[in-house]
Design a protein around this motif. Sequence first.
Motif, PDB file in Angstrom:
ATOM      1  N   TYR A 116       0.578  -1.896   0.101  1.00  0.00           N
ATOM      2  CA  TYR A 116      -0.193  -0.141  -0.126  1.00  0.00           C
ATOM      3  C   TYR A 116       1.064   0.994  -0.662  1.00  0.00           C
ATOM      4  CZ  TYR A 116      -4.388  -3.342   1.242  1.00  0.00           C
ATOM      5  OH  TYR A 116      -5.109  -3.786   1.431  1.00  0.00           O
ATOM      6  N   SER A 120      -7.493   4.616  -0.874  1.00  0.00           N
ATOM      7  CA  SER A 120      -6.879   3.673  -0.088  1.00  0.00           C
ATOM      8  C   SER A 120      -6.480   3.980   1.511  1.00  0.00           C
ATOM      9  CB  SER A 120      -5.125   3.602  -0.821  1.00  0.00           C
ATOM     10  OG  SER A 120      -4.803   5.105  -1.054  1.00  0.00           O
ATOM     11  N   LYS A 170      -9.783   8.029  -5.015  1.00  0.00           N
ATOM     12  CA  LYS A 170      -9.136   6.386  -5.214  1.00  0.00           C
ATOM     13  C   LYS A 170      -7.611   6.437  -3.924  1.00  0.00           C
ATOM     14  CE  LYS A 170      -9.557   5.387  -9.312  1.00  0.00           C
ATOM     15  NZ  LYS A 170      -9.272   4.753 -10.714  1.00  0.00           N
TER      16      LYS A 170
END
Length: 180
Positions: free
Chosen positions: A51, A149, A145
């Motif tokens: 990530y 995240s 987005k």
Amino acid sequence: MKNFQQNLFVVVALGLCGLCAWQWYFQTAQRERIESLDQMVFKQATQIQGYTNSLASLDAEMTGHEARIDELKRTVKTNELELVSEKREVLRLKISAESLSNEIAQYQSLTNMLTAKLQEAYDGVRKQNEAVGKLVAERDEFVGKYNESVKARNEIVEKYNDLVQQVKKIEDAQKAGGGK
């Protein structure tokens, strides 16, 4: 009396063997649990690293988009200045056409040509404005987005913190149980 001592010795020996077997089983179960927790922590650390890497690439992509937007804004400003200068030229030509009556036809064709150029410039500005609008929409999508995240990472961190607290409680309980 000798029989009693022998029997007592056998009972104590069997009790110690049972205690050793029970302790061996309990420690084996603890080691398996610790191993599974270590694997879970490793897996989560790997996910966090992934990530983090995707965040870095999204940041780089956002920087590229922002640079492109800045470039388009500079182009729009340049075009606006060019439009102003062309408008000034049209006005000068109109005044000259009025003062010079014998060259009206010649100046009329020149004015039509400059009007066509202005229309092309207006079309270019309109296209650039549409491109800027699309880039802003893409930037908003990327920001959405990015926020999703970050939210997902925060949830992973919360889960990780909960697991750490559970492991600490288990260790504290083991220490308290092992000390008695």
